[in-house]
Write an enzyme that holds these catalytic residues in place. Structure first.
Site, PDB file in Angstrom:
ATOM      1  N   ASP B 185       0.837  -1.212   0.000  1.00 22.97           N
ATOM      2  CA  ASP B 185       0.000   0.000   0.000  1.00 22.97           C
ATOM      3  C   ASP B 185       0.877   1.269   0.000  1.00 22.97           C
ATOM      4  OD1 ASP B 185      -3.074   0.692   0.356  1.00 22.97           O
ATOM      5  OD2 ASP B 185      -1.965   2.078   1.631  1.00 22.97           O
ATOM      6  N   TYR B 317      -2.232  11.457   1.195  1.00 28.80           N
ATOM      7  CA  TYR B 317      -2.661  11.221  -0.187  1.00 28.80           C
ATOM      8  C   TYR B 317      -2.596  12.514  -0.999  1.00 28.80           C
ATOM      9  CZ  TYR B 317      -4.285   6.423   0.471  1.00 28.80           C
ATOM     10  OH  TYR B 317      -4.349   5.073   0.682  1.00 28.80           O
ATOM     11  N   HIS B 376      -4.938  -7.613   0.412  1.00 26.30           N
ATOM     12  CA  HIS B 376      -4.239  -6.334   0.447  1.00 26.30           C
ATOM     13  C   HIS B 376      -3.453  -6.140   1.743  1.00 26.30           C
ATOM     14  CE1 HIS B 376      -3.480  -2.208  -0.699  1.00 26.30           C
ATOM     15  NE2 HIS B 376      -3.816  -1.847   0.520  1.00 26.30           N
TER      16      HIS B 376
END
Lengths: 406, 414
Positions: B185, B317, B376
């Site tokens: 990630d 982000y 994930h």
């Protein structure tokens, strides 16, 4: 024996929230746990802490919801069940005979509150500097899942289905001729209504080109079409609209953002304020330095947010984007019929993008009115009700003459 | 004579102290949650389902042991050190095996060091977990800036590139002259950039998410490639909202993440289809997959809540979005990763990168494997299997063989 058909019955409606509901809202605002300040000096990371903290203060210290309740309850409000859903609407008949019936549809993050100040100028023009022959009977429904309309309990309530419900509503109100108007999601519904073209619908007016994405997609695939620099500039703005996080998130997972909407008044307010740069800046000025742009006052902005909070409808409202993204995907495969009835369009200068006239002509073949207003943004009816009303009068004037309304 | 402390490079031991009032406030807020109406579908297609959130909220306020985070974290050696102006929290577990290989592992979003706790045993003490002493690692698990117990940056610019530099400084400060790095990630993005920055001492990297493919089109010649491309498209079309919102408007979503525990939980749960259904099963049906138990999930969510880092984590982000846009605008390709790269594809991952894509992204792929299980959050869900992959990926680095040998061998295997 008298029978009442409950399924087509039109019932008067008033609103009344309890003190407990208002107290709970106040308590939640006061208990807000705040993030640290954004790291930038502008809105480029989202809604700024200083603005929201001032909103929280004004909301708890000065704002009076009961004033709005009185204002709404002074208007003729109704509900009627259409296709299983209780639809709320305001219906103000003009004192002038032969007034043209006008159906106005609000958008996100709006409600009928956006439209309250246009009711007077539209239905009673002589009291607002207009002529009696410019009068409208005004019908302002709450979209399904918004405000006081019931929320759908099944999928499929997209703009097309809402348009069909609106046609039924106008039919039920006994109107044999009417026109329709919308911006934002209301433009999508009005576009769908225009394509549905019920026989009573004389024409439509938009202040947002909701047909833009599909038409532009097709246009951009046409290699012979040379984009002008104006086209490019506006196209960039359109594409930026679709790069907005709130549209992507509500289009994909409205339920996920629904939890913030339902549980945190400040979380809800932040999401609703983060619509477009122009309205954000205007609302920000209203709260932080007392510079109000038109009718976008602190009170009016909080009327709308508080309405979403008290009715707990932001989640069901957001679902319209989910329906919209599915409907758009379906429409790409199976395009809807052309919109052939007369179309009026007003470009407000601070709108998300300023659609050039030839985009309108390409999207709608029967453009009878096009104008660029001097002021106003995305929430044109809310921000500049008088200008907006003047646009309605001008936009529909030719249809009125043709149909002998004046 | 006065004693001077070099505060700027000082490493201090750290432990967590959670106040009862914080727990009481959290529990009160969960109990007072106002919920939206139920979604109109029977699956995840409108987002996190009401039944999942209801059961999560019930378990959180009634059954969950709020002492868990403190107990689990304080059971491992934790430290704080200031790097580049930000206080960085990290776990540092030295193996009892002297020649263990130092490994820095980076968590992602919506994770934290909580994701990685169960790998500490297998990685640092392999002999107690069915491994060999020569597979041991000295393990460094930092919290990303703005996440968990690391402080949040007070200035712009903390993108993954800057984090990668900070990690190199951290490893240097810990006295490691040679080390390897791992991440999935956001941690994969940090680790990828570490590989490109190639700080002195970095021997190789292992990642379990191929972040490079987000940058542009990939080859779609084989069935595997086409399947991965379809998965990427699905992600872009239906799994992108949270990403776009945080990359553009972190502050806007941040308010609810700080103010509503259930809103925070929903936002953190809504990551990818595979992990969502696994977590929903753990809560609604009581059938956890691997280590993705209710308690472990809530440890992570509670950590975000107590540290109030929903907004600052989302901001990372925004930083990366800006950095990507700037890189794109510069027109300059980033430097290649020259050190050896190991990659593991976990079958539940958002897109299952085929070896060819990994090789297109990195010139020096020394290890590639497709694991049997895991998604994930591979380290979190399957810590033993994940540890096996990390051991295997870095094994060759420990031997006397040169990397040239490794490459030749891996080439011959094909």
């Amino acid at each position: 024996m008298t029978t009442i058909d409950t399924t087509t019955d039109i019932r008067p409606f008033t609103i009344a929230f309890s003190d407990e509901e208002l107290d709970d809202l106040r308590r939640r605002i006061e208990m807000t746990r705040w993030p640290d300040k954004e790291l930038v000096g502008d809105a480029s990371q989202g809604v700024q802490v200083a603005l929201l903290q001032e909103i929280a203060r004004y909301w708890t210290d000065e704002y009076d919801w009961r004033k709005l309740e009185d204002k709404l309850n002074a208007l003729p409000q109704y509900t009627t069940e259409i296709e299983g859903l209780g639809i709320h609407f305001i219906h103000v008949k003009s004192p002038h005979e032969n007034a043209l019936p006008l159906l106005i549809t609000h958008g996100w993050p709006g409600s009928v509150i956006e439209m309250l100040e246009v009711i007077g100028p539209l239905s009673d023009p002589t009291a607002h500097g207009g002529d009696g022959e410019d009068a409208f009977d005004v019908v302002i429904p709450s979209l399904p899942g918004y405000g006081f309309s019931e929320a759908p309990t099944e999928v499929g309530w997209n703009a097309g289905r809402i348009a069909a419900a609106w046609a039924e509503l106008m039919h039920r109100l006994g109107y044999t001729h009417y026109v329709a108007q919308g911006g934002d999601q209301g433009a999508g519904v009005t576009d769908a209504l225009g394509r549905l073209a019920p026989g009573e619908l004389l024409g439509v007016h938009f202040n947002l080109l909701s047909a833009a994405p599909r038409e532009l997609l097709m246009a951009s695939l046409n290699l012979r079409l040379a984009f002008s620099s104006e086209d490019r500039e506006q196209l960039k703005k359109v594409l930026n609209v679709f790069m907005r996080g709130y549209i992507a998130e509500m289009g994909e997972h409205p339920q996920t953002v629904g939890y913030p909407f339902a549980d945190s008044p400040i979380g809800l307010a932040a999401w609703m304020l983060d619509h477009d740069a122009d309205s954000y800046a205007k609302i920000s000025h209203a709260f932080l330095d007392g510079q109000v742009s038109g009718n976008l006052t602190r009170e009016h902005v909080l009327d709308n947010i508080t309405l979403y909070w008290l009715t707990n409808t932001a989640t069901s409202a957001a679902r319209l984007y989910w329906e919209g993204s599915r409907a758009t995907a379906a429409a790409l495969k199976d395009p809807p019929p052309h919109l052939t009835i007369p179309v009026g369009y007003t470009v407000f200068p601070d709108e998300l993008f300023q659609a050039p006239r030839h985009w309108l002509k390409s999207a709608y073949h029967n453009l009878v009115y096009f104008n660029v207003a001097e002021k106003g943004g995305h929430f044109a009816a809310w921000e500049e009700p008088e200008i907006f009303a003047a646009e309605m009068r001008a936009g529909f004037a030719s249809l009125r003459r043709k149909e002998g309304y004046s | 004579m006065s004693t001077t402390v070099r505060t700027a490079t000082d490493i201090r031991t750290s432990s967590i102290d959670i106040k009862d009032e914080q727990i009481d406030d959290l529990r009160r807020r969960i109990t007072a949650t106002r919920l939206p109406t139920k979604e109109l579908v029977e699956d995840r297609s409108q987002g996190v389902q009401l039944a999942t959130i209801r059961e999560l909220a019930r378990y959180w306020s009634e059954d969950y042991d709020f002492g868990r985070i403190e107990a689990r974290l304080n059971a491992v050696p934790q430290f704080m050190t200031e790097i580049d102006g930000v206080e960085i929290h990290f776990i540092h577990v030295r193996s009892k095996h002297e020649d263990a290989l130092p490994l820095i592992m980076t968590h992602g979003w919506p994770g934290s060091v909580i994701e990685l706790l169960e790998t500490i045993g297998p990685l640092t003490d392999p002999t107690a977990h069915g491994g060999k002493a020569e597979d041991a690692f000295h393990l460094v698990l930092p919290s990303l800036p703005g996440y968990g117990f690391s402080r949040e940056p007070a200035e712009l610019g903390w993108n993954v590139g800057r984090v990668a530099q900070a990690w190199a400084e951290l490893m240097h400060r810990l006295g490691y002259s040679h080390y390897v790095a791992q991440g999935g990630d956001v941690g994969a993005a940090v680790t990828d950039i570490m590989g490109r920055q190639a700080p002195e001492g970095l021997l190789g990297i292992h990642i379990n998410l191929l972040v490079t493919v987000l940058g542009g089109p990939q080859t779609t010649e084989s069935n595997e490639e086409r399947a991965a491309q379809a998965q990427l498209e699905t992600f872009r079309q239906t799994g992108f909202g949270y990403f776009l919102e945080m990359a553009t408007r972190p502050q806007t979503i941040g308010y609810a993440l700080l103010d509503s525990p259930v809103a925070l939980a929903a936002w953190l749960l809504d990551h990818d289809t595979d992990s969502y259904y696994k977590i929903a099963r753990a809560f609604v049906d009581g059938e956890p997959v691997g280590n993705l138990t209710r308690d472990n999930i809530l440890d992570n969510i509670t950590l975000y809540w107590l540290t109030g880092t929903g907004a600052s984590a989302a901001r990372s982000y925004w930083e990366d979005g800006l950095a990507r846009a700037q890189a794109l605008a510069s027109g300059q390709a980033p430097p290649e990763v020259a050190v050896p790269v190991g990659f593991t594809t976990f079958p539940g991952e958002i897109w299952q990168s085929p070896r060819s894509w990994v090789e297109n992204s990195y010139p020096n792929v020394a290890y590639f494997n497709v694991a049997d299980r895991g998604g994930h959050f591979a380290a979190w869900e399957e810590p033993e299997l994940f540890s096996t992959e990390v051991r295997a990926a870095f094994r060759s680095l420990r031997s006397e063989r040169t990397w040239g040998d490794v490459l030749v061998e891996s080439y011959l295997e094909d």
